[in-house]
Scaffold this motif. Structure first.
Motif: not given
Length: 90
Positions: A60-67
């Motif tokens: 998930d692009g959004r999850e990857n960004k936050y991680r």
């Protein structure tokens, strides 16, 4: 790129010892001669492109960004994203 004979190009440029190899055995034999001999050598190694059987990882692009951002915040000791106040009831 698939049609150009790089060994022929090298030979036309004056390199007598230019060969196309397709097996490990051919490569081993010619590499030994190249290392023992004089002058320039060109070995064009043809290989079979293979793709490993690896399952695609669902990301998930959004999850990857936050991680990633949280990792940078931890390692650098800086705050990049402030906690969200949207939807909070005080």
């Amino acid at each position: 790129a698939n049609r150009t004979r790089l060994d022929a190009v090298a030979q036309s440029a004056g390199i007598e010892n230019a060969y196309e190899v397709r097996t490990i055995e051919q490569f081993g034999e010619l590499a030994a001669k190249a290392l023992a001999g004089n002058g320039p050598w060109v070995l064009v190694c043809k290989v079979v492109a293979e793709k490993p059987d690896v399952e695609p990882k669902l990301m998930d692009g959004r999850e990857n960004k936050y991680r990633f951002v949280r990792y940078v915040e931890q390692t650098e000791g800086k705050t990049i994203l402030k906690p969200s106040i949207v939807g909070r009831k005080d």
